[in-house]
Structure formats: structure tokens, C-alpha cells
Design a protein around this motif. Structure first.
Motif, PDB file in Angstrom:
ATOM      1  N   THR A 174      18.684  -4.639   4.109  1.00 37.68           N
ATOM      2  CA  THR A 174      18.894  -5.993   4.101  1.00 37.68           C
ATOM      3  C   THR A 174      18.731  -5.515   2.244  1.00 37.68           C
ATOM      4  O   THR A 174      18.593  -4.351   1.956  1.00 37.68           O
ATOM      5  CB  THR A 174      17.279  -6.795   3.885  1.00 37.68           C
ATOM      6  N   GLN A 175      18.356  -6.609   1.044  1.00 37.16           N
ATOM      7  CA  GLN A 175      18.648  -5.859  -0.388  1.00 37.16           C
ATOM      8  C   GLN A 175      17.519  -7.191  -0.863  1.00 37.16           C
ATOM      9  O   GLN A 175      17.705  -8.461  -0.654  1.00 37.16           O
ATOM     10  CB  GLN A 175      20.052  -6.743  -1.566  1.00 37.16           C
ATOM     11  N   LEU A 192      19.962  -0.957  -1.733  1.00 36.60           N
ATOM     12  CA  LEU A 192      19.735  -1.503  -0.946  1.00 36.60           C
ATOM     13  C   LEU A 192      18.658  -1.304   0.546  1.00 36.60           C
ATOM     14  O   LEU A 192      18.360   0.069  -0.144  1.00 36.60           O
ATOM     15  CB  LEU A 192      21.320  -1.786   0.489  1.00 36.60           C
ATOM     16  N   THR A 193      17.631  -1.594   1.283  1.00 36.02           N
ATOM     17  CA  THR A 193      17.421  -1.207   2.096  1.00 36.02           C
ATOM     18  C   THR A 193      16.963  -0.838   3.486  1.00 36.02           C
ATOM     19  O   THR A 193      17.689  -2.119   3.480  1.00 36.02           O
ATOM     20  CB  THR A 193      16.038  -1.793   2.123  1.00 36.02           C
ATOM     21  N   LEU A 212      18.568   9.630   6.082  1.00 38.30           N
ATOM     22  CA  LEU A 212      19.686   8.482   6.376  1.00 38.30           C
ATOM     23  C   LEU A 212      19.928   7.443   5.178  1.00 38.30           C
ATOM     24  O   LEU A 212      20.822   7.091   4.674  1.00 38.30           O
ATOM     25  CB  LEU A 212      19.893   7.961   7.223  1.00 38.30           C
ATOM     26  N   ALA A 213      18.541   7.094   4.408  1.00 39.89           N
ATOM     27  CA  ALA A 213      18.952   6.209   3.673  1.00 39.89           C
ATOM     28  C   ALA A 213      19.508   6.668   2.297  1.00 39.89           C
ATOM     29  O   ALA A 213      19.744   6.221   1.281  1.00 39.89           O
ATOM     30  CB  ALA A 213      16.968   5.447   2.895  1.00 39.89           C
ATOM     31  N   GLN A 214      18.428   8.594   2.274  1.00 44.85           N
ATOM     32  CA  GLN A 214      19.413   8.795   0.988  1.00 44.85           C
ATOM     33  C   GLN A 214      20.862   9.479   0.924  1.00 44.85           C
ATOM     34  O   GLN A 214      20.611   8.945  -0.200  1.00 44.85           O
ATOM     35  CB  GLN A 214      18.332  10.329   1.033  1.00 44.85           C
ATOM     36  N   VAL A 215      21.336   9.827   2.324  1.00 44.68           N
ATOM     37  CA  VAL A 215      22.399  10.163   1.356  1.00 44.68           C
ATOM     38  C   VAL A 215      23.529   8.843   1.707  1.00 44.68           C
ATOM     39  O   VAL A 215      24.413   9.379   1.603  1.00 44.68           O
ATOM     40  CB  VAL A 215      22.538  10.991   2.597  1.00 44.68           C
ATOM     41  N   CYS A 216      22.736   7.381   2.301  1.00 41.63           N
ATOM     42  CA  CYS A 216      23.531   6.637   1.774  1.00 41.63           C
ATOM     43  C   CYS A 216      23.078   5.599   0.730  1.00 41.63           C
ATOM     44  O   CYS A 216      23.563   4.524   0.615  1.00 41.63           O
ATOM     45  CB  CYS A 216      23.501   5.701   2.831  1.00 41.63           C
TER      46      CYS A 216
END
Length: 282
Positions: A166-167, A174-175, A205-209
Motif C-alpha cells: 500500500t502507499q 511504499l508500505t 523484505l521491506a528493507q531490500v525492496c
């Protein structure tokens, strides 16, 4: 106080007060002495954890963050099904003489599949979509592969992850949100262990993306407390609760396959005493 503690206590009270007993049923699990391992269970438990507000490690007792992270990486990063690749002993009873647990867990995540974009395994597919097609509603993994169940020493309990991006208005990033689906869970031994594992996975995954973390939703079809665990749970949920710890993830790592157990840390993690000698049903 920790929101994770509040969620855990409410869930345990609901199971103990409103759950259904399996006593007298023909059940598969048993205790080491051969006695049937009955449970009190609730169907369809759903817990939500906002990872942007706190890391969901309970403080009622300590959850070993490095050990549970290592097991998660054993499955998701190494894509291994052999206990010789894992430092902990949690899988030993399910392994054969060669250390294999069969075509289960990490094995399934490592199988490559043909996509329009090329050959990828499920983990690489998730990372590819999060980076290239983040608003897709098709970003998920599934390791409950029926054709291979007969070659698994244990059917997967936590079997599926669904990712949703989501944003928020005004945010430049993005979240990343996720749903963990679990067919069955031993609440005392595994609940917060699994929650912490997959919270770490979402953070990684959030950090690498290049995303922020959002919600982790945990769906448990059969949430149960074993009969011999009831007094332990009753004592546990009466304990004092402390503030949630701060979560640290090594900010230098930008490649999921570079993370190790030493890249995670819980800071200011105050807990009650550990529960030892928990009987484990097999």
C-alpha cells in the motif's frame, strides 16, 4: 505495555474460556509416554500486528530472536530441508538418518517454476514482484504441495505468505504488509516464535525492496493449547507485562541473501523468566 502481550493474553484467555476440547477424539499427536495429546482449540484465530508501531515480541517470557531468525532463514534464504544446515535442534525429531525432513518447507521454496519472466523459485518471485510490480495482488508463496505431501516428514504448519503493498497519502515510500496462514499451531511453544520469525521476514523484505513495514496478519485455522500446557499458559498470562523492545535490523544489508542471524537485534528487551521443560507433543 506491549501490544503483542495484550494480543497473546487475549487469545489464550479466549481459547481457555471458549475453546473446544478434543479429549476422547482420535488424535494423531501423542506424548513421549504414548498418551494421546489432547487440546483445547479455537477455529479461525486472526491476530494483527502493526510492525510500524512495535516489534511483536512478547515480554511475558523471552523469545530468542536470533534462533528463530536463523530457522526462518534456513527455510526462506537457504531453502534447506536438512537439519545439518541449522544450528538449533527444533527439527531433529522430524529428520531422517541423513538429516532430511523430506520435501518440506525450504525444499518447496527452492523449487524453480516457469514464469513469463523466466525461471524463478517462490522467494525470488516475491522479491521480483515487490521490486517490479509492487501493487500486484498475486504476490504469495505456498508450500503445501499436495503431490509431495507423502514425501514430507511433517506437513507444513505455516504454509503460505501473501504480500500486499500500500502507499499511505504523503509517504514517499511504499508500505509492505503480509498475511501468514497457518493450518495449526501449538500456542505455548510456537505462537510468538512464528510471529517474530515472519515479522523479521517482512522487515527484511521491506528493507531490500526500499519499503516501510506495515501490518502482519496471522491467521490460524486450529489454534490450540495442549492439555499438559494449560497450567503453564495460565501462569504465563498472569505475569507482568513490559514495554515492547526496539527492533534493529542491519541497515547495510540490501540483498536478502546476505542477511544472517547476527543482523537482527532486540534492544531494551525486558521479559519474565523463561519456561523450561515444556512437554512437546509429537
Amino acid at each position: 505495555m506491549s501490544l503483542a502481550d495484550q494480543t497473546f493474553v487475549a487469545m489464550c484467555k479466549d481459547i481457555l474460556e471458549n475453546g473446544v476440547s478434543t479429549e476422547g477424539e482420535k488424535v494423531r499427536p501423542h506424548w513421549p509416554d504414548g498418551t494421546s495429546a489432547y487440546t483445547i482449540k479455537k477455529f479461525g484465530v486472526v491476530n494483527r500486528y502493526d510492525l510500524s508501531k512495535e516489534f511483536p515480541a512478547i515480554t511475558l517470557r523471552k523469545t530468542a530472536i536470533k534462533t528463530c531468525t536463523e530457522e526462518m532463514l534456513w527455510i526462506w534464504q537457504r531453502k534447506s530441508n536438512n537439519i545439518h544446515d541449522l544450528k538449533s535442534t527444533v527439527w531433529d525429531e522430524w529428520a531422517d538418518e541423513n538429516g532430511s525432513i523430506g520435501k518440506a518447507y525450504g525444499y518447496q521454496l527452492g523449487v524453480k517454476h516457469q514464469y513469463k519472466e523466466g525461471m524463478m523459485d517462490q522467494v525470488d518471485r516475491v522479491i521480483y514482484d515487490l521490486k517490479n510490480n509492487p501493487f500486484s495482488r498475486r504476490i504469495l508463496t505456498n508450500i503445501y504441495v499436495h503431490e509431495d505431501l507423502h514425501e514430507m516428514n511433517l506437513y507444513p504448519c505455516a504454509y503460505s505468505m501473501t504480500f500486499n503493498v500500500t502507499q499511505k497519502k504523503g509517504d514517499d515510500k511504499l508500505t509492505l504488509n503480509a498475511i501468514l496462514n497457518q493450518r495449526s499451531q501449538d500456542i505455548l511453544t510456537a505462537n510468538n516464535w512464528n510471529v517474530c520469525q515472519y515479522a523479521v521476514l517482512v522487515h527484511m523484505l521491506a528493507q531490500v525492496c526500499d519499503m516501510k513495514v506495515g501490518e502482519l496478519v496471522h491467521v490460524i485455522a486450529d489454534a490450540h493449547i495442549y492439555d499438559r500446557h494449560i497450567p503453564l499458559v495460565e501462569e504465563l498470562i498472569k505475569r507482568p507485562q513490559y514495554k515492547a523492545p526496539k527492533f534493529w535490523l542491519n541497515p547495510e544489508i540490501k540483498d536478502f541473501y546476505k542477511f544472517t542471524r547476527d543482523d537482527v537485534k532486540l534492544i531494551d528487551y525486558e521479559t519474565g523468566p523463561q519456561i523450561t521443560d515444556i512437554p512437546v507433543a509429537i
